[in-house]
Design a protein around this motif. Sequence first.
Motif, PDB file in Angstrom:
ATOM      1  N   LEU A   1     -82.619  86.875 -35.699  1.00 59.25           N
ATOM      2  CA  LEU A   1     -83.972  87.435 -35.645  1.00 59.25           C
ATOM      3  C   LEU A   1     -84.640  87.121 -34.316  1.00 59.25           C
ATOM      4  CD1 LEU A   1     -85.405  86.740 -39.227  1.00 59.25           C
ATOM      5  CD2 LEU A   1     -84.604  88.915 -38.280  1.00 59.25           C
ATOM      6  N   PHE A   2     -84.384  85.932 -33.789  1.00 61.26           N
ATOM      7  CA  PHE A   2     -84.977  85.518 -32.510  1.00 61.26           C
ATOM      8  C   PHE A   2     -84.479  86.418 -31.374  1.00 61.26           C
ATOM      9  CE2 PHE A   2     -84.694  82.887 -28.617  1.00 61.26           C
ATOM     10  CZ  PHE A   2     -86.051  82.657 -28.429  1.00 61.26           C
TER      11      PHE A   2
ATOM     12  N   ASP B   1     -80.902  85.375 -40.907  1.00 62.24           N
ATOM     13  CA  ASP B   1     -80.611  84.279 -39.981  1.00 62.24           C
ATOM     14  C   ASP B   1     -81.652  84.261 -38.861  1.00 62.24           C
ATOM     15  OD1 ASP B   1     -79.355  82.880 -37.633  1.00 62.24           O
ATOM     16  OD2 ASP B   1     -77.719  82.623 -39.071  1.00 62.24           O
ATOM     17  N   ARG B   2     -82.300  83.111 -38.675  1.00 56.42           N
ATOM     18  CA  ARG B   2     -83.368  83.000 -37.678  1.00 56.42           C
ATOM     19  C   ARG B   2     -82.851  83.181 -36.262  1.00 56.42           C
ATOM     20  NH1 ARG B   2     -86.977  77.856 -39.890  1.00 56.42           N
ATOM     21  NH2 ARG B   2     -87.615  78.843 -41.871  1.00 56.42           N
ATOM     22  N   ARG B   3     -81.633  82.769 -36.005  1.00 54.77           N
ATOM     23  CA  ARG B   3     -81.078  82.897 -34.655  1.00 54.77           C
ATOM     24  C   ARG B   3     -80.925  84.376 -34.272  1.00 54.77           C
ATOM     25  NH1 ARG B   3     -76.004  79.209 -36.043  1.00 54.77           N
ATOM     26  NH2 ARG B   3     -76.362  80.405 -37.969  1.00 54.77           N
TER      27      ARG B   3
ATOM     28  N   SER C   1     -92.623  88.939 -45.856  1.00 49.98           N
ATOM     29  CA  SER C   1     -92.338  87.568 -45.391  1.00 49.98           C
ATOM     30  C   SER C   1     -91.180  86.975 -46.178  1.00 49.98           C
ATOM     31  CB  SER C   1     -93.581  86.687 -45.525  1.00 49.98           C
ATOM     32  OG  SER C   1     -94.004  86.610 -46.873  1.00 49.98           O
TER      33      SER C   1
ATOM     34  N   LYS D   1     -87.339  85.885 -44.505  1.00 51.62           N
ATOM     35  CA  LYS D   1     -86.734  84.565 -44.711  1.00 51.62           C
ATOM     36  C   LYS D   1     -85.274  84.647 -45.136  1.00 51.62           C
ATOM     37  CE  LYS D   1     -91.103  82.340 -45.984  1.00 51.62           C
ATOM     38  NZ  LYS D   1     -91.893  81.717 -47.081  1.00 51.62           N
TER      39      LYS D   1
END
Length: 496
Positions: free
Chosen positions: A237-238, A233-235, A226, A230
Amino acid sequence: MALSLGENKSNQFEIRIVLSLVWLYLLAEFFSAPKDLSTGYLIKILLIDCFAIALFLFRRESNRFLKNQFIRITPLFLLGFVIVHFQIYLDVIDGIYYTFGHDYLFDTSIVCKACVLSSMAMVSFFIGYTFKQQIKNEENGIISTNVKLREKVYIFPIYILFITFIASTDPRYFMGGYGPAAFGGIELSGLSYYSSFYLGLMFLAYVAIRTYNLKYFYKIKVYGISDFIKKFDRRILFVAAIYFLLVLMSGDRGPVLQLGITFFGAFVLIYYKKISFLKISFFLVIGIFVMSFIAYARSFKEIDSFWDKISSANELMAETKRNASISPATIELASSVRTVHAAVSYTESNDYYYGAFQGVQIIGIIPGFGLLISNLFGFELDQYKSVTLLTDAILGNDPTHSVGTSPVADIYLDFGVLGVSVIFFAFGTFIRRIEFSVFSNNLAPLILWALFFLILSKAVYIGRSTIIILFREGIQLYLIMYLLSVLGVKKNKLNI
């Protein structure tokens, strides 16, 4: 204090001598292998293989970075190679093979010879991997860089490629449509295929560059998965999660396996400790089962409902005769051994190709160059691909699908037994060099960093692919990383 990352010289020298003697013995066996299918002979060769594998795996590993580090290229490559080239022989020895209802031997008169050939390739890899390499390493702390490579530049091309892939792909493909049209599959258009291929390379490049920065610029260690997630980049990963799910639903296991291994490989590079063999074995068993299950699910092309496919796949797995194999979950991967049999059988009455197959793969490093060469000289490059020759040999002139190839078959068709041994020796030496560089505290050259991630992502499936294609795609990955993350960046202390 600087120390050498080479293993104990005396121990490694002794192991190389023993392995070299094993290779020489196998060479003699290759030219005298019986033409009848002898289970006793197969047992003898496989026992020699077990000895060589045990000698290699249980040798003294003085390199503290590689010792007990199981998530790297070599263990995964060896696992896949052994499954592809030797599992069927164990089923033959046990007598289980004859209940399968499938012919993976192709030509029983050359099976014993093919078994020896694969054994020589594996032993040559072992010799190359243990060959003397003097690479210095800084014991105290990672050699860092004051250059941060660009990461955010990947967002735009990833989004563009993802949208292009979705827009150019038949929606039925994502409902289990992976496979040849002759078997009810939905084949990808050229635009769809290449957008998916380069999207995969973009994901690999981003993960590689981000991990490079975390290790050498930020000098960060993570303390769990986890914590690791973090850092990304969440974008991106999405998009990766949606792509992962869609491809999984289609039945195509390749990108799923590649992305999963890449992400996990990046994790172990900056994890504060090494993951135990028990934990890795657990996740490996789960992964093999899932990959096998997908193979069964995608065979039901006539069923539209994704959940009905899963239900039918569950029933098929329980009923299929191949469940009698010593390893039902890997039997499909193991079936690729027939390409080695076909290659050996072909050369019994035909000449070698003397590098034509390898040359065509090298040409493919530059996108579009193969088409240019084909137009200039007026011949189809597909005629000089081992996968084409072997598919025609096994399935005839009107094949319904491709049977693939293997590195042993691909090289043997070009250069024979000595060529197989030399190239696998060189491959083992090179893989050792990459692993030394990436897992040490040295600042790894970016080209080796790129090749590590590419080869690691494909390590399990190298046994049913080719070696040249690894370097071809690895160079393409490096060029993407260089053009997007390095070009224009001040390069002081950056090891390109």
